[in-house]
Design an enzyme around this catalytic site. Structure first.
Site, PDB file in Angstrom:
ATOM      1  N   SER A 196       0.902  -1.338   0.057  1.00  0.00           N
ATOM      2  CA  SER A 196       0.043   0.011  -0.130  1.00  0.00           C
ATOM      3  C   SER A 196       0.908   1.443  -0.218  1.00  0.00           C
ATOM      4  CB  SER A 196      -0.768  -0.010   1.331  1.00  0.00           C
ATOM      5  OG  SER A 196      -1.555  -1.164   1.267  1.00  0.00           O
TER       6      SER A 196
ATOM      7  N   ASN B 295      -3.279   6.176  -1.365  1.00  0.00           N
ATOM      8  CA  ASN B 295      -3.128   6.083   0.032  1.00  0.00           C
ATOM      9  C   ASN B 295      -2.424   7.262   0.459  1.00  0.00           C
ATOM     10  OD1 ASN B 295      -4.573   3.854   0.710  1.00  0.00           O
ATOM     11  ND2 ASN B 295      -2.928   2.378   0.256  1.00  0.00           N
TER      12      ASN B 295
ATOM     13  N   HIS C  89      -1.103  -2.480  -7.045  1.00  0.00           N
ATOM     14  CA  HIS C  89      -1.683  -2.418  -5.964  1.00  0.00           C
ATOM     15  C   HIS C  89      -3.288  -2.334  -5.977  1.00  0.00           C
ATOM     16  CE1 HIS C  89      -3.042   1.143  -2.578  1.00  0.00           C
ATOM     17  NE2 HIS C  89      -2.953  -0.142  -2.235  1.00  0.00           N
TER      18      HIS C  89
ATOM     19  N   GLU D 204      -3.601   0.184  -9.094  1.00  0.00           N
ATOM     20  CA  GLU D 204      -2.849   1.329  -9.122  1.00  0.00           C
ATOM     21  C   GLU D 204      -1.389   0.806  -9.489  1.00  0.00           C
ATOM     22  OE1 GLU D 204      -2.097   3.386  -5.344  1.00  0.00           O
ATOM     23  OE2 GLU D 204      -1.734   5.148  -6.302  1.00  0.00           O
TER      24      GLU D 204
HETATM   25  N1  LIG Z   1      -5.986  -3.760   3.833  1.00  0.00           N
HETATM   26  C1  LIG Z   1      -6.187  -3.198   2.983  1.00  0.00           C
HETATM   27  O1  LIG Z   1      -7.072  -2.431   2.691  1.00  0.00           O
HETATM   28  C2  LIG Z   1      -5.118  -3.216   1.857  1.00  0.00           C
HETATM   29  C3  LIG Z   1      -5.239  -2.780   0.376  1.00  0.00           C
HETATM   30  C4  LIG Z   1      -4.321  -2.647  -0.449  1.00  0.00           C
HETATM   31  C5  LIG Z   1      -3.219  -3.391  -0.101  1.00  0.00           C
HETATM   32  N2  LIG Z   1      -3.020  -3.710   1.245  1.00  0.00           N
HETATM   33  C6  LIG Z   1      -1.752  -4.337   1.206  1.00  0.00           C
HETATM   34  O2  LIG Z   1      -1.983  -5.761   1.058  1.00  0.00           O
HETATM   35  C7  LIG Z   1      -0.809  -6.584   1.961  1.00  0.00           C
HETATM   36  C8  LIG Z   1      -1.322  -7.204   2.822  1.00  0.00           C
HETATM   37  O3  LIG Z   1      -2.429  -6.607   3.646  1.00  0.00           O
HETATM   38  P1  LIG Z   1      -3.597  -7.615   4.438  1.00  0.00           P
HETATM   39  O4  LIG Z   1      -4.484  -6.335   4.754  1.00  0.00           O
HETATM   40  O5  LIG Z   1      -4.005  -8.571   3.535  1.00  0.00           O
HETATM   41  O6  LIG Z   1      -2.857  -7.899   5.592  1.00  0.00           O
HETATM   42  P2  LIG Z   1      -3.492  -9.131   6.286  1.00  0.00           P
HETATM   43  O7  LIG Z   1      -2.817  -9.068   7.855  1.00  0.00           O
HETATM   44  O8  LIG Z   1      -4.939  -9.566   6.633  1.00  0.00           O
HETATM   45  O9  LIG Z   1      -2.453 -10.561   5.941  1.00  0.00           O
HETATM   46  C9  LIG Z   1      -1.240 -10.712   5.760  1.00  0.00           C
HETATM   47  C10 LIG Z   1      -1.042 -12.186   5.391  1.00  0.00           C
HETATM   48  O10 LIG Z   1       0.669 -12.379   5.212  1.00  0.00           O
HETATM   49  C11 LIG Z   1       0.700 -13.451   5.831  1.00  0.00           C
HETATM   50  N3  LIG Z   1       2.350 -13.310   5.823  1.00  0.00           N
HETATM   51  C12 LIG Z   1       3.110 -12.844   6.879  1.00  0.00           C
HETATM   52  N4  LIG Z   1       4.227 -12.890   6.620  1.00  0.00           N
HETATM   53  C13 LIG Z   1       4.453 -13.793   5.425  1.00  0.00           C
HETATM   54  C14 LIG Z   1       5.299 -14.715   4.680  1.00  0.00           C
HETATM   55  N5  LIG Z   1       6.831 -14.275   5.106  1.00  0.00           N
HETATM   56  N6  LIG Z   1       4.923 -15.209   3.588  1.00  0.00           N
HETATM   57  C15 LIG Z   1       3.881 -15.350   3.463  1.00  0.00           C
HETATM   58  N7  LIG Z   1       2.850 -14.905   3.965  1.00  0.00           N
HETATM   59  C16 LIG Z   1       3.078 -14.085   5.162  1.00  0.00           C
HETATM   60  C17 LIG Z   1       0.166 -13.563   7.116  1.00  0.00           C
HETATM   61  O11 LIG Z   1       0.224 -14.780   7.806  1.00  0.00           O
HETATM   62  C18 LIG Z   1      -1.249 -13.157   6.850  1.00  0.00           C
HETATM   63  O12 LIG Z   1      -1.892 -14.225   6.236  1.00  0.00           O
HETATM   64  C19 LIG Z   1      -0.074  -5.293   2.628  1.00  0.00           C
HETATM   65  O13 LIG Z   1       1.094  -4.957   1.770  1.00  0.00           O
HETATM   66  C20 LIG Z   1      -0.959  -4.210   2.392  1.00  0.00           C
HETATM   67  O14 LIG Z   1      -0.411  -3.001   2.526  1.00  0.00           O
HETATM   68  C21 LIG Z   1      -3.843  -3.795   2.272  1.00  0.00           C
END
Ligand SMILES: NC(=O)c1ccc[n+]([C@@H]2O[C@H](COP(=O)([O-])OP(=O)(O)OC[C@H]3O[C@@H](n4cnc5c(N)ncnc54)[C@H](O)[C@@H]3O)[C@@H](O)[C@H]2O)c1
Length: 293
Positions: free
Chosen positions: A121, A192, A142, A154
């Site tokens: 993000s 963001n 993204h 994005e």
């Molecule tokens: N939440 C949002 O609205 C949003 C929107 C767009 C992008 N993102 C981005 O997406 C990514 C994930 O965010 P999220 O909200 O899904 O978080 P989340 O906490 O729901 O999920 C993260 C996942 O990553 C896993 N993980 C941790 N270390 C790992 C590794 N070494 N190998 C593989 N998996 C691993 C965890 O077990 C977990 O299941 C981040 O970079 C975040 O910035 C989030």
């Protein structure tokens, strides 16, 4: 550049599961990997439930949903996830050290032509790419949350990202029915950079007593025609993700206007991460979310 048929998604959290759903519906074979074995059945359940909702709303047919689900394989074995993937989308925690360690771990298992994308993000694509073995084939892809529904992807080029990689990423996103926008590689990119400081400001307004949770969200829903209030949206994104993005903006732009609100920090320290943990600015234990302040 070879065509993309198989896509690995690393991280099966909120975003990884949503991306797997969207990509499988696009007709690709998906390998969904997570470091936490317990996440995988949960992600499969979430994807199945989300596909059913889409069938209920006539967005896809039952046959399309069944076919999409059948195209998603889950695994905790990195090599199984990525060895035949043409594109790997990393959607692990918003933590630079975790992501960089993951790129080092995945490198020996990747084919030479495989594209590597991060769903980060906010973190610099140039810095993340430099920790990979293929900065020219590394790009920011993204997706917004919920990935199957939101129309925008994005696209963020690092300094070393090749024009071919960029073109392949745009084609891929469009093949999923998405629209793309290009952002330069500055902290938090476009969406963001603008959206998350607004949520942080809403948390400051709450912290200073300008309004309560309900009045702040109502003000922006009805006063600015936002589909969700900023506190509701922060809970939806995950307060740990919101805080991580504010920290990237604060550190990356060295401007005090991006300081995270202390109340946001406190909520994350308490483990009150929003919807995914059952409590954030709203309490999600009842039938309808209840404001907590
Ligand atoms: N939440 C949002 O609205 C949003 C929107 C767009 C992008 N993102 C981005 O997406 C990514 C994930 O965010 P999220 O909200 O899904 O978080 P989340 O906490 O729901 O999920 C993260 C996942 O990553 C896993 N993980 C941790 N270390 C790992 C590794 N070494 N190998 C593989 N998996 C691993 C965890 O077990 C977990 O299941 C981040 O970079 C975040 O910035 C989030």
């Amino acid at each position: 550049m070879s065509t993309i048929t198989t896509v690995a998604v690393l991280g099966a959290g909120q975003m990884g599961a949503g991306i797997a759903h969207a990509v499988a519906l696009g007709g690709y074979s998906v390998r969904l990997y997570d470091v936490a074995p317990a996440r995988l059945p949960l992600a499969q359940g979430e994807i199945a439930a989300s596909l059913s909702r889409h069938v209920g709303r006539n967005l896809v047919t039952q046959a399309e949903a069944d076919a999409a689900l059948a195209r998603i394989a889950v695994t905790t074995v990195m090599a199984d996830a990525v060895s035949d993937a043409d594109l790997v989308i990393e959607a692990a925690l918003e933590d630079e050290a975790v992501k960089k360690a993951l790129y080092a771990e995945v490198a020996p298992h990747l084919g030479p032509q495989t594209l590597l994308a991060s769903n980060t993000s906010s973190i610099s694509i140039t810095r993340l790419a430099s920790a990979s073995d293929r900065p020219d084939r590394f790009i920011g892809l993204h997706f917004m949350k919920p990935a199957p529904v939101m129309r925008l992807v994005e696209i963020v080029r690092g300094i070393a990202t090749s024009a071919e990689t960029h073109a392949a990423a745009v084609d891929f996103a469009e093949s999923l029915g998405k629209t793309t926008t290009d952002a330069e590689d500055f902290p938090a990119f476009i969406v963001n950079r603008i959206l998350v400081p607004m949520m942080n400001e809403a948390i400051f307004a709450l912290y200073e007593g300008v309004g309560n949770v309900a009045s702040i969200d109502k003000a922006l829903r009805l006063g600015a025609n936002h589909p969700m209030g900023p506190l509701e949206l922060a809970d939806f994104m995950g307060l740990d993700v919101v805080l991580a993005i504010m920290n990237v903006l604060y550190d990356g732009l060295a401007d005090s206007k991006y300081r995270p609100c202390p109340l946001l920090v406190k909520y994350v320290e308490a483990g009150w991460l929003g919807r995914k943990s059952g409590r954030g600015f709203y309490d999600y234990s009842g039938e309808t979310p209840a404001p907590t302040r």
